[in-house]
Design a protein around this motif. Sequence first.
Motif, short mmCIF file in Angstrom:
data_model
loop_
_atom_site.label_atom_id
_atom_site.label_comp_id
_atom_site.label_asym_id
_atom_site.label_seq_id
_atom_site.Cartn_x
_atom_site.Cartn_y
_atom_site.Cartn_z
N HIS A 3 -0.09 1.12 10.41
CA HIS A 3 0.86 2.20 10.67
C HIS A 3 0.93 3.10 9.44
O HIS A 3 0.87 2.61 8.30
N CYS A 4 1.07 4.40 9.66
CA CYS A 4 1.24 5.33 8.56
C CYS A 4 2.10 6.50 9.00
O CYS A 4 2.15 6.85 10.17
N CYS A 54 -0.28 6.61 13.96
CA CYS A 54 0.17 7.68 13.07
C CYS A 54 1.52 8.20 13.57
O CYS A 54 1.63 8.68 14.70
N VAL A 100 0.21 4.09 1.49
CA VAL A 100 0.13 4.87 2.73
C VAL A 100 0.30 4.00 3.97
O VAL A 100 1.06 4.35 4.89
N PHE A 101 -0.38 2.87 4.01
CA PHE A 101 -0.45 2.08 5.24
C PHE A 101 0.44 0.84 5.17
O PHE A 101 0.64 0.25 4.10
N GLN A 102 0.91 0.47 6.35
CA GLN A 102 1.60 -0.81 6.53
C GLN A 102 0.85 -1.59 7.60
O GLN A 102 0.51 -1.05 8.65
N HIS A 114 0.84 -1.20 0.00
CA HIS A 114 0.00 0.00 0.00
C HIS A 114 0.87 1.25 0.00
O HIS A 114 1.97 1.26 0.56
#
Length: 376
Positions: free
Chosen positions: A268-269, A328, A259-261, A257
């Motif tokens: 997480h971002c 975040c 943006v996100f993990q 992705h």
Amino acid sequence: MAKRDYYEVLGVPRNAGDDEIKKAYRKLAMKYHPDRNQGNAAKEAEAKFKEIKEAYEILSDGQKRAAYDQYGHAGVDPNMGGGGFPGGFGGFESFGDIFGDIFGQARGGRGGRQVQRGNDLSYAMDITLEEAAAGKEAQIRIPSWDDCGTCHGSGAKPGTSSQSCETCHGSGVVQMRQGFFSVQQSCPRCHGAGKYIPDPCTACHGRGKIKNQKTLEIKIPAGIDDGMRIRSSGNGEPSPNGGPPGDLYIEIRIRKHDVFQRDGDDLHCMVPVSFTRAALGGEIEVPTLLHGKATITIPEGTQSGKQFRLRGKGVKGVRSHSAGDLYCHMQVETPVKLTDQQRKLLEQLDELLEKGGGKHSPSEKTWFDKAKDFFA
């Protein structure tokens, strides 16, 4: 017409070595080669040459020779096998074949006809992180095996039928003695089917099945994770001898992705924050995977790397009772391409910060203290 004994064809004893077999083959091959026999003798010489070549191919191969010594022609002639799928459809070998041959305990049970389960199939499917979190329905194309329209699944040529195997007398298994042990294994002639097809169907080559393609609808559950597998029962390869079909396993692969993990049920971002906003504090908007935008309040003096948690904004795993959290991570950005006015204001701010001392940069003061201690 019954086949002659391979040792008799080459004119060698049953205990002949590899060199003796090769020498006999070369001598007979030179004698009956089609190029050296013309006229009336050509047809008979060609038949003998094929017979010699067939005998040598079996006796020069250690495994084939051992099977021939034990079972005769039935152990090495695929045309004398049953109407099943001796090699599998996809080139896969079933574990049941291996252990069943060693211990005589295939899935049919002790002493009875051994029924073998079909091979499993595997399918890799790529999905997005959003699809993994929310779940989805998808269609995939997979191989399928339908009854042959010519023989209607019997494997035999129309007008003929299968016959009971003479080697195992229809039981599908044979006994083999190895020293003090008696081992039961699948019949090499019928491959455990208990019957064989003397005149196989030309359309399906005696298999009774024709390979096609079909569309399968699958449901991907919400919260599935990378590497998990979905099983579709009965959609694998068919059994070679009347047993149940194998299963289809769909392996999920989640694309990376932007943006996100994902970490289990948590996400997480990285959130970029201007250095003025980080210094002054305030509200900032952050993205979530499935719930649109969210607002978080950061305190003044927020440093790069500081993380904030949004409860329940992660992923609800397939075995979880509640959703994970979204973390975040603040990433304070240094401004670039400054105007003259911006530069002057920053220079003024820098002078004021220096006059204020270390209270404005606690990390910097700590770092300088450690550096002095190191060089002292």
